[in-house]
Design a protein around this motif. Structure first.
Motif, PDB file in Angstrom:
ATOM      1  N   LEU A 105       0.948   4.277  -2.748  1.00  0.00           N
ATOM      2  CA  LEU A 105       0.688   5.668  -2.389  1.00  0.00           C
ATOM      3  C   LEU A 105       1.844   6.573  -2.778  1.00  0.00           C
ATOM      4  CD1 LEU A 105      -0.993   5.110   1.076  1.00  0.00           C
ATOM      5  CD2 LEU A 105      -2.073   5.993  -0.975  1.00  0.00           C
ATOM      6  N   TYR A 146      -4.141   9.454   3.495  1.00  0.00           N
ATOM      7  CA  TYR A 146      -3.959   8.070   3.919  1.00  0.00           C
ATOM      8  C   TYR A 146      -3.731   8.009   5.431  1.00  0.00           C
ATOM      9  CZ  TYR A 146      -1.767   3.460   4.295  1.00  0.00           C
ATOM     10  OH  TYR A 146      -1.434   2.184   4.666  1.00  0.00           O
ATOM     11  N   SER A 171       0.824  -1.208   0.000  1.00  0.00           N
ATOM     12  CA  SER A 171       0.000   0.000   0.000  1.00  0.00           C
ATOM     13  C   SER A 171       0.857   1.256   0.000  1.00  0.00           C
ATOM     14  CB  SER A 171      -0.934  -0.001   1.213  1.00  0.00           C
ATOM     15  OG  SER A 171      -1.775  -1.130   1.195  1.00  0.00           O
ATOM     16  N   THR A 178      -8.183   3.173   7.489  1.00  0.00           N
ATOM     17  CA  THR A 178      -6.817   2.659   7.489  1.00  0.00           C
ATOM     18  C   THR A 178      -6.351   2.352   8.907  1.00  0.00           C
ATOM     19  OG1 THR A 178      -6.279   3.902   5.484  1.00  0.00           O
ATOM     20  CG2 THR A 178      -4.446   3.196   6.854  1.00  0.00           C
ATOM     21  N   SER A 187      -6.963   8.662   7.389  1.00  0.00           N
ATOM     22  CA  SER A 187      -8.094   7.785   7.122  1.00  0.00           C
ATOM     23  C   SER A 187      -8.437   6.948   8.359  1.00  0.00           C
ATOM     24  CB  SER A 187      -7.772   6.865   5.947  1.00  0.00           C
ATOM     25  OG  SER A 187      -8.776   5.891   5.784  1.00  0.00           O
ATOM     26  N   TYR A 202     -10.580  -1.715   3.300  1.00  0.00           N
ATOM     27  CA  TYR A 202      -9.338  -0.944   3.219  1.00  0.00           C
ATOM     28  C   TYR A 202      -8.777  -0.945   1.799  1.00  0.00           C
ATOM     29  CZ  TYR A 202      -4.289  -0.280   3.474  1.00  0.00           C
ATOM     30  OH  TYR A 202      -3.002   0.140   3.238  1.00  0.00           O
ATOM     31  N   THR A 242      -8.196   2.329  -0.416  1.00  0.00           N
ATOM     32  CA  THR A 242      -6.872   2.658  -0.938  1.00  0.00           C
ATOM     33  C   THR A 242      -6.912   2.841  -2.447  1.00  0.00           C
ATOM     34  OG1 THR A 242      -5.833   1.400   0.859  1.00  0.00           O
ATOM     35  CG2 THR A 242      -4.476   1.906  -1.050  1.00  0.00           C
TER      36      THR A 242
END
Length: 437
Positions: free
Chosen positions: A99, A114, A95, A120, A117, A175, A179
Motif C-alpha cells: 500500500l 485501506y 500488505s 480488512t 475497508s 482480503y 487489497t
C-alpha cells in the motif's frame, strides 16, 4: 409551518452526517477490540458447555473414548495458536508495504481506503479473535493421565477453534483480492468516486440555501483546542447549544480548513454567546481530511491522482484521463443543484447553525485548474478535458456556465503556450471522451 415541516424533514438526514459512525470507521482499533472481547466470552461459553457435557459422563467412558482425542486436539489447537499470530504479522506487513508503493504511485490519501475497508477490519479482527480463543482454550485441557479420574475434554471448544480457522482463511482470500484491487488505479478512482457521491447526495438532501448578502453581526468565538484540519462538526450538538442560548451560530471555517488556537470558529448572532469550550468539543480536528462532511475532498483526491500521474516521474496520462472521467461524472451530478449555505434547524424549524460549503466556481476551479496546468502538453489529457467541459456546458444551467467557459478559455491558452505547431494544437483541442483512444 413550512419551515417547521422543512426542518423536521431534514432531521433524519443528520444521521448520514453523524460523526460517531464515521469516527469508528476511520479507526482501526474498535473492530479488533470487540472481536477479542467476543473471543474471551466465546471461550468461556464453550468451556461451560464442555463441562456440562462431561458432568454426567462416567470415568470409564471418559478415559476410553476421549483421552486419546484430548491429546490430538490439544496439539491442533496449540499449532493454531502459535501459527496465527505469525500469520497476522507477515500478511499485514506485506500488505502495508504494497500500500505504501500504491500511495507513492497514486496519492498518500488512498491509504484511508485501506483503513476504512470493512473487509480488512473483519479479517484482522477474526485472526486476532482466533488467536485469543485458541490461547484460552488451551487452559481448558486437562493433562492428567490417571484413568480413575474423570477428565474434561473440550470438544466443543476445539470444533469452534477449527471453525474460526476456516473463517479466517476464507476472509484472508477475500482480503487478498480486495487489497489487490486497491493497488489498481481504476478501482481506487471508482472507490473515491462512490464515496464522493454519497457525500454529495447527503448534502443535496439538506437543500442548501442562498447566502445572505450581508455578513452576520455579532461576537466571534475563537478556537481553544489543538491545531489541525477540521475533519467534521457535530451538527446536532451545535444546534442544541445554539437553541439553549437562543442564538444562531455561523460556522467560519469550512470542512477541510486548517485551524489553530485563536482561529475564529463561529460568529454568534442574537442571544447569549456560549462558552468557546462548548464549540471546541463539537469540532473534530485531526491531522488529515476525511470524506465525511467534506464536499471537496473527493475532488482533491482525484486531482491528486491525476497530477501525480502527469508528473515526469510517473508520466501516465491514461491514469489522468481516468481521473478526469470521474471528475466529469461528479460535476455532472452536482451541476443541477444549488450550492450555498447549509442552514441546520432545530426541532421547531428555527435556523440554529449556518455552515459554509464550497460554491460552484470554487469546485470547478478545484476540479480543472491543476490538471490543466500539468497536462497542457499532453494531448490525451487536453482532449479529454475539452470533451468534459463541452458536456458540462450543455447540461449546466445558464447562470452557472461562466466558470466552465473560463476554464475552456484558459485551457486553450495553456495548450497554445505548450504546443507551438498549429496542426498539433488543433489536434490537442479536439474533444475526445477517450483522450486519444
Amino acid at each position: 409551518m413550512s419551515e417547521q415541516h422543512s426542518g423536521r424533514a431534514r432531521r433524519p438526514h443528520y444521521r448520514a452526517l453523524s460523526p460517531l459512525r464515521e469516527h469508528l470507521r476511520e479507526s482501526f482499533w474498535f473492530g479488533p477490540l470487540v472481536a477479542c472481547v467476543g473471543a474471551v466470552v466465546l471461550a468461556g461459553l464453550t468451556d461451560l458447555i464442555d463441562q456440562e457435557i462431561f458432568a454426567e459422563a462416567t470415568v470409564e467412558q471418559t478415559a476410553d473414548t476421549l483421552l486419546s482425542f484430548a491429546t490430538a486436539a490439544k496439539s491442533v489447537v496449540s499449532t493454531i495458536s502459535s501459527a496465527m499470530l505469525t500469520f497476522i504479522g507477515v500478511v499485514f506487513s506485506i500488505s502495508l508495504v504494497s500500500l505504501q508503493m500504491a500511495a507513492g504511485q497514486m496519492s498518500p490519501r488512498v491509504l484511508r481506503l485501506y483503513v476504512r475497508s470493512r473487509l480488512t477490519k473483519a479479517t484482522f479482527s477474526t485472526c486476532l479473535a482466533t488467536f485469543v480463543f485458541t490461547l484460552l482454550v488451551q487452559l481448558g485441557y486437562d493433562d492428567t493421565t490417571d484413568p480413575t479420574r474423570a477428565v474434561s475434554v473440550p470438544i466443543v471448544s476445539t470444533i469452534v477453534a477449527l471453525v474460526l480457522v476456516m473463517l479466517s482463511l476464507g476472509l484472508f482470500v477475500l482480503y487478498v483480492q480486495a487489497t489487490l484491487r486497491l493497488l489498481r488505479v481504476p478501482h481506487v478512482i471508482d472507490r473515491v468516486t462512490r464515496e464522493s457521491l454519497q457525500v454529495l447526495l447527503a448534502y443535496r438532501w439538506l437543500n442548501p440555501e442562498p447566502a445572505d448578502g450581508l455578513g452576520p453581526q455579532g461576537p466571534t468565538l475563537l478556537h481553544e483546542g489543538r491545531a489541525g484540519v477540521l475533519r467534521d462538526v457535530n451538527i446536532r450538538r451545535l444546534v442544541r447549544v445554539a437553541r439553549r442560548h437562543g442564538t444562531v451560530l455561523h460556522l467560519v471555517p469550512r470542512i477541510g480548513d486548517f485551524i489553530a488556537p485563536g482561529t475564529p470558529t463561529v460568529l454568534v448572532v442574537g442571544g447569549t454567546p456560549p462558552r468557546p469550550g462548548w464549540i471546541t468539543t463539537a469540532l473534530n480536528v485531526g491531522v488529515e481530511r476525511t470524506m465525511h462532511q467534506d464536499l471537496s475532498f473527493g475532488f482533491r483526491q482525484l486531482v491528486d491522482i491525476a497530477i501525480r500521474a502527469l508528473s515526469p516521474a510517473v508520466n501516465d496520462p491514461t491514469t489522468a484521463v481516468q481521473a478526469v472521467d470521474r471528475i466529469h461524472q461528479l460535476l455532472a451530478v452536482l451541476a443541477p443543484y444549488h450550492l450555498g449555505e447549509l442552514r441546520h434547524r432545530d426541532r421547531d424549524g428555527a435556523v440554529r447553525l449556518v455552515q459554509p460549503v464550497p460554491g460552484w466556481e470554487a469546485t470547478v476551479d478545484l476540479a480543472f485548474t491543476e490538471i490543466r496546468i500539468c497536462g497542457a502538453g499532453q494531448p490525451q489529457v487536453t482532449r479529454r478535458l475539452v470533451a468534459a467541459l463541452d458536456d458540462l456546458l450543455r447540461i449546466t444551467p445558464e447562470p452557472r456556465r461562466p466558470p466552465l467557459l473560463v476554464q475552456r478559455q484558459l485551457l486553450e491558452r495553456a495548450v497554445a503556450g505548450a504546443v507551438r505547431d498549429h496542426d498539433n494544437r488543433l489536434f490537442a483541442l479536439a474533444p475526445d471522451r477517450q483522450g486519444i483512444g
